[in-house]
Design a protein around this motif. Structure first.
Motif, PDB file in Angstrom:
ATOM      1  N   LEU A 246      18.574 -27.997   7.550  1.00 28.28           N
ATOM      2  CA  LEU A 246      17.588 -27.420   6.634  1.00 28.28           C
ATOM      3  C   LEU A 246      16.173 -27.889   6.975  1.00 28.28           C
ATOM      4  CD1 LEU A 246      19.634 -27.769   3.337  1.00 28.28           C
ATOM      5  CD2 LEU A 246      19.119 -25.638   4.558  1.00 28.28           C
ATOM      6  N   GLU A 247      16.037 -29.141   7.390  1.00 30.30           N
ATOM      7  CA  GLU A 247      14.722 -29.669   7.760  1.00 30.30           C
ATOM      8  C   GLU A 247      14.186 -29.001   9.026  1.00 30.30           C
ATOM      9  OE1 GLU A 247      15.606 -33.837   7.875  1.00 30.30           O
ATOM     10  OE2 GLU A 247      15.044 -34.124   5.784  1.00 30.30           O
ATOM     11  N   ILE A 248      15.060 -28.654   9.945  1.00 25.85           N
ATOM     12  CA  ILE A 248      14.627 -27.938  11.153  1.00 25.85           C
ATOM     13  C   ILE A 248      13.963 -26.628  10.736  1.00 25.85           C
ATOM     14  CG2 ILE A 248      15.433 -26.666  13.190  1.00 25.85           C
ATOM     15  CD1 ILE A 248      17.648 -28.913  13.404  1.00 25.85           C
ATOM     16  N   TYR A 249      14.640 -25.902   9.862  1.00 23.24           N
ATOM     17  CA  TYR A 249      14.069 -24.642   9.370  1.00 23.24           C
ATOM     18  C   TYR A 249      12.736 -24.907   8.655  1.00 23.24           C
ATOM     19  CZ  TYR A 249      13.018 -20.770   6.363  1.00 23.24           C
ATOM     20  OH  TYR A 249      12.345 -19.766   5.716  1.00 23.24           O
ATOM     21  N   GLU A 250      12.723 -25.894   7.761  1.00 22.84           N
ATOM     22  CA  GLU A 250      11.523 -26.183   6.978  1.00 22.84           C
ATOM     23  C   GLU A 250      10.332 -26.539   7.864  1.00 22.84           C
ATOM     24  OE1 GLU A 250      12.832 -29.303   4.378  1.00 22.84           O
ATOM     25  OE2 GLU A 250      14.115 -27.947   3.226  1.00 22.84           O
ATOM     26  N   MET A 251      10.547 -27.370   8.879  1.00 22.33           N
ATOM     27  CA  MET A 251       9.459 -27.776   9.762  1.00 22.33           C
ATOM     28  C   MET A 251       8.884 -26.577  10.521  1.00 22.33           C
ATOM     29  SD  MET A 251       8.949 -31.013   9.331  1.00 22.33           S
ATOM     30  CE  MET A 251       9.544 -30.948   7.647  1.00 22.33           C
ATOM     31  N   LEU A 252       9.777 -25.733  11.024  1.00 22.24           N
ATOM     32  CA  LEU A 252       9.316 -24.560  11.780  1.00 22.24           C
ATOM     33  C   LEU A 252       8.612 -23.561  10.867  1.00 22.24           C
ATOM     34  CD1 LEU A 252      12.369 -24.122  14.151  1.00 22.24           C
ATOM     35  CD2 LEU A 252      10.108 -25.031  14.729  1.00 22.24           C
ATOM     36  N   PHE A 253       9.133 -23.379   9.669  1.00 18.93           N
ATOM     37  CA  PHE A 253       8.511 -22.476   8.703  1.00 18.93           C
ATOM     38  C   PHE A 253       7.112 -22.977   8.335  1.00 18.93           C
ATOM     39  CE2 PHE A 253       7.679 -20.963   4.388  1.00 18.93           C
ATOM     40  CZ  PHE A 253       7.897 -19.606   4.550  1.00 18.93           C
TER      41      PHE A 253
ATOM     42  N   THR B  58       0.989 -22.975   9.104  1.00 18.95           N
ATOM     43  CA  THR B  58      -0.164 -23.847   9.315  1.00 18.95           C
ATOM     44  C   THR B  58      -1.136 -23.177  10.274  1.00 18.95           C
ATOM     45  OG1 THR B  58       1.229 -25.787   8.936  1.00 18.95           O
ATOM     46  CG2 THR B  58      -0.879 -26.161  10.053  1.00 18.95           C
ATOM     47  N   ASP B  59      -2.350 -23.017   9.847  1.00 20.67           N
ATOM     48  CA  ASP B  59      -3.391 -22.343  10.640  1.00 20.67           C
ATOM     49  C   ASP B  59      -3.760 -23.209  11.844  1.00 20.67           C
ATOM     50  OD1 ASP B  59      -5.666 -21.144  11.689  1.00 20.67           O
ATOM     51  OD2 ASP B  59      -6.484 -20.642   9.718  1.00 20.67           O
ATOM     52  N   ILE B  60      -3.469 -22.692  13.019  1.00 17.70           N
ATOM     53  CA  ILE B  60      -3.728 -23.465  14.241  1.00 17.70           C
ATOM     54  C   ILE B  60      -5.215 -23.669  14.480  1.00 17.70           C
ATOM     55  CG2 ILE B  60      -3.715 -21.497  15.816  1.00 17.70           C
ATOM     56  CD1 ILE B  60      -2.153 -23.408  17.771  1.00 17.70           C
ATOM     57  N   LYS B  61      -6.023 -22.768  13.978  1.00 10.84           N
ATOM     58  CA  LYS B  61      -7.471 -22.875  14.181  1.00 10.84           C
ATOM     59  C   LYS B  61      -8.036 -24.130  13.520  1.00 10.84           C
ATOM     60  CE  LYS B  61     -11.690 -20.167  13.671  1.00 10.84           C
ATOM     61  NZ  LYS B  61     -12.251 -18.897  13.182  1.00 10.84           N
TER      62      LYS B  61
ATOM     63  N   ASP C  45      -1.603 -30.880  13.015  1.00 12.79           N
ATOM     64  CA  ASP C  45      -0.538 -30.831  12.008  1.00 12.79           C
ATOM     65  C   ASP C  45       0.569 -29.874  12.438  1.00 12.79           C
ATOM     66  OD1 ASP C  45      -2.014 -32.574  10.441  1.00 12.79           O
ATOM     67  OD2 ASP C  45      -2.854 -30.978   9.183  1.00 12.79           O
ATOM     68  N   ARG C  46       0.167 -28.734  12.962  1.00 12.28           N
ATOM     69  CA  ARG C  46       1.143 -27.731  13.403  1.00 12.28           C
ATOM     70  C   ARG C  46       1.997 -28.268  14.550  1.00 12.28           C
ATOM     71  NH1 ARG C  46       0.365 -21.335  13.795  1.00 12.28           N
ATOM     72  NH2 ARG C  46       1.499 -20.898  15.698  1.00 12.28           N
ATOM     73  N   LEU C  47       1.351 -28.912  15.514  1.00 12.21           N
ATOM     74  CA  LEU C  47       2.086 -29.485  16.639  1.00 12.21           C
ATOM     75  C   LEU C  47       3.046 -30.586  16.177  1.00 12.21           C
ATOM     76  CD1 LEU C  47      -0.793 -29.682  19.286  1.00 12.21           C
ATOM     77  CD2 LEU C  47       1.100 -28.041  19.245  1.00 12.21           C
ATOM     78  N   GLU C  48       2.625 -31.374  15.197  1.00 13.03           N
ATOM     79  CA  GLU C  48       3.490 -32.432  14.660  1.00 13.03           C
ATOM     80  C   GLU C  48       4.725 -31.843  13.980  1.00 13.03           C
ATOM     81  OE1 GLU C  48       1.398 -35.244  12.200  1.00 13.03           O
ATOM     82  OE2 GLU C  48      -0.022 -35.709  13.801  1.00 13.03           O
TER      83      GLU C  48
ATOM     84  N   ASP D  28       1.162 -23.251  21.909  1.00 15.43           N
ATOM     85  CA  ASP D  28       0.126 -23.683  20.961  1.00 15.43           C
ATOM     86  C   ASP D  28      -0.783 -24.753  21.555  1.00 15.43           C
ATOM     87  OD1 ASP D  28       0.931 -21.926  19.021  1.00 15.43           O
ATOM     88  OD2 ASP D  28       1.706 -23.446  17.641  1.00 15.43           O
ATOM     89  N   ARG D  29      -0.255 -25.638  22.359  1.00 14.12           N
ATOM     90  CA  ARG D  29      -1.063 -26.702  22.977  1.00 14.12           C
ATOM     91  C   ARG D  29      -2.136 -26.111  23.883  1.00 14.12           C
ATOM     92  NH1 ARG D  29       3.553 -31.112  24.489  1.00 14.12           N
ATOM     93  NH2 ARG D  29       3.353 -32.342  22.600  1.00 14.12           N
ATOM     94  N   LYS D  30      -1.828 -24.976  24.501  1.00 14.01           N
ATOM     95  CA  LYS D  30      -2.771 -24.340  25.425  1.00 14.01           C
ATOM     96  C   LYS D  30      -3.855 -23.555  24.717  1.00 14.01           C
ATOM     97  CE  LYS D  30       0.611 -24.099  29.124  1.00 14.01           C
ATOM     98  NZ  LYS D  30       1.474 -23.237  29.937  1.00 14.01           N
TER      99      LYS D  30
END
Length: 123
Positions: free
Chosen positions: A46-53, A58-61, A66-69, A120-122
């Motif tokens: 469930l946490e895998i789903y929650e983290m990805l969701f 999370t706005d990458i801009k 935070d998004r990468l974490e 996302d890192r790029k």
């Protein structure tokens, strides 16, 4: 939200559903493993789903770090869930076919999350 992001989240949902279904079977996972192994497996899936969701929301801009974490946590949780699956096999709870299928589901989510994080890192 790109199609790839959605696909990894859909795969994470399928993984959580599969994990809950398999581990809820009292004939497969005896009560003695309920609090030690089953709860951890269910929570990790469930946490895998929650983290990805959450990462997807999370706005990458403005919140790239935070998004990468969140993506990294999901990837780590995949490794932990795979350990619990391997432990289930080692304890004779599941057979090799079940372990292989379940591990593939986890690996699919993990490698899709890694690809997403790399992209996302790029940015």
């Amino acid at each position: 939200m790109s199609d790839e992001d959605l696909l990894v989240i859909e795969k994470a949902k399928e993984l959580a559903k599969h994990t809950l279904k398999v581990t809820s079977n009292a004939n497969r996972y005896p009560k003695k493993f309920r609090f030690s192994l089953v709860d951890k497996m269910q929570n990790k899936s469930l946490e895998i789903y929650e983290m990805l969701f959450e990462a997807n929301r999370t706005d990458i801009k403005y919140y790239k770090r935070d998004r990468l974490e969140l993506q990294t946590k999901a990837i780590t949780y995949c490794d932990e869930l795979n350990f619990y699956i391997e432990m289930s096999y080692a304890l004779g709870i599941i057979n090799s076919a079940s372990m292989g299928n379940w591990s593939r589901m986890v690996s699919d989510v993990k490698y899709m999350a890694i690809a997403w994080r790399t992209k996302d890192r790029k940015r």
